[in-house]
Design an enzyme around this catalytic site. Structure first.
Site, PDB file in Angstrom:
ATOM      1  CD  GLU A 173      -4.490   3.819  -1.319  1.00 15.03           C
ATOM      2  OE1 GLU A 173      -4.559   4.213  -0.141  1.00 15.03           O
ATOM      3  OE2 GLU A 173      -5.442   3.877  -2.119  1.00 15.03           O
ATOM      4  CG  ASN A 187      -4.732  11.154  -5.005  1.00 18.94           C
ATOM      5  OD1 ASN A 187      -4.059  11.201  -6.036  1.00 18.94           O
ATOM      6  ND2 ASN A 187      -5.326  10.052  -4.598  1.00 18.94           N
ATOM      7  CG  ASP A 197      -4.432   8.626 -11.809  1.00 18.77           C
ATOM      8  OD1 ASP A 197      -4.804   8.074 -10.753  1.00 18.77           O
ATOM      9  OD2 ASP A 197      -5.220   9.167 -12.606  1.00 18.77           O
ATOM     10  CG  ASP A 233      -1.930   1.099   1.221  1.00 15.94           C
ATOM     11  OD1 ASP A 233      -3.037   0.874   0.712  1.00 15.94           O
ATOM     12  OD2 ASP A 233      -1.606   2.201   1.720  1.00 15.94           O
TER      13      ASP A 233
END
Length: 364
Positions: free
Chosen positions: A281, A246, A255, A238
């Site tokens: 993620e 973000n 991304d 993770d």
């Protein structure tokens, strides 16, 4: 050659073309490795040429016409260099064994046509494309098979040149046009099917296999562990503070981070390992024939590779780290869900212990 003979020859080529196309479609659908596929296609083209030589038009005793040149000229395109060598060797040897006044010339013509076909592959595709223009050019190239006339007595050679050259060229051109069109259509169809299958099994962002592909592979590993006692491990990974990435730089940067992490994982794991996007993620990695301690070593390599890499966005270097949980399976307990849950719990411990670390779960 009479018109009826030309028609008969074309019908034979048509029947052979259908058989070759069906067999070629099976080869490119089922044989994955490029070299093996080339060998299989070469054997197929060679066998097609042999079958054609066993049912030829006899122009005179020892002199035959068949579809070998049509198959040979297309071999470099659809069977590759190795396949072409195999097909040419098979056809040349068979023609020589058939004997007759044209045996030597026929065997030589096989080699020459194969070389001409291979030379045609160096012509830039944008000049001839893959349609009828290329097929017409290849059909005309089969004129190199007329080298057989050099090995014949002058009177026979001149007679055949005057009476048979035009019909043979016509049959070859039509045969190449037909067979090339069928092979190209089948090749494109298989390519389209593979593209659709790839879209259904690959995550569009990370280009990693999706959860469905991972589950199928994990089920196979579980079966191997149960039947043969082969262990395997699962890594759950993770990205740390992904929401902050973000929020700070935007979802497009997020991304890019995921995509970069996926690339680094691909570079670190073995070809037999399967890394898949599990959701958000999270990335899960299946390691066949791998015990927990070895899986932890792989996980640490992944963690270090990601930590050492800076992602440059707009001139700013973003430091990315990951937390990893590892769980191993042995023959005593092969429950996939329990193994994934164990890896997930180990991942949670890695996060609560400070992130950017690897935790090994107890054996599932």
């Amino acid at each position: 050659m009479e018109i009826s003979e030309i028609v008969a020859a074309y019908i034979r080529v048509l029947a052979l073309a259908v058989l070759v196309v069906y067999a070629y479609a099976w080869v490119i659908r089922t044989v994955g490795q490029r070299l093996t596929r080339g060998v299989a296609a070469g054997l197929l083209f060679g066998l097609g040429g042999i079958l054609s030589m066993n049912d030829p038009i006899v122009m005179r005793p020892g002199l035959i016409y068949d579809a070998r040149s049509i198959l040979l000229i297309l071999s470099p395109i659809y069977a590759g260099p190795i396949g072409t060598v195999i097909a040419a060797a098979m056809m040349g040897a068979h023609r020589f064994l058939l004997g007759g006044v044209g045996a030597t010339g026929g065997a030589v013509s096989v080699v020459l046509v194969a070389l001409c076909g291979y030379a045609s592959t160096f012509i830039p595709r944008h000049r001839v494309g893959t349609g009828w223009v290329r097929s017409l050019l290849l059909g005309l190239t089969t004129i190199s098979s007329f080298i057989v006339l050099v090995f014949l007595p002058p009177d026979i050679a001149s007679e055949l040149l005057l009476s048979a050259a035009a019909p043979v060229m016509l049959a070859n051109i039509l045969g190449v046009l037909l067979l090339a069109d069928l092979l190209e259509r089948e090749k494109q169809r298989v390519r389209m099917v593979r593209a659709l299958e790839n879209e259904a099994s690959v995550d569009p962002l990370t280009k990693l296999p999706n959860r469905r592909v991972f589950q199928r592979a994990a089920d196979r590993c579980a079966k191997e562990a149960s039947n043969r006692g082969r262990p395997f491990s699962i890594i759950m990974l993770d990205v740390d503070h992904f929401k902050k990435i973000n929020d700070t730089w935007g979802h497009s940067v997020g991304d890019s981070v995921l995509s970069k992490v996926a690339d680094l994982i691909r570079q670190t794991v073995r070809k037999t390992d399967i890394a898949a996007r599990y959701g958000g993620e999270e990335i899960v990695i299946l390691l066949p024939n791998t015990e927990g301690r070895d899986a932890s070593t792989v996980a640490e390599k992944i963690r270090h590779a990601i930590e050492s890499e800076d992602l440059i966005v707009g001139g700013t270097a973003i430091k990315v780290t990951v937390s990893i949980g590892v769980s191993a399976v042995d023959s005593d307990n092969t429950n996939i869900r329990a193994t994934i849950e164990a890896a997930d719990k180990a991942l949670y411990r890695a996060k609560t212990a400070g992130r950017n670390r690897v935790e090994l779960a107890n054996a599932a």
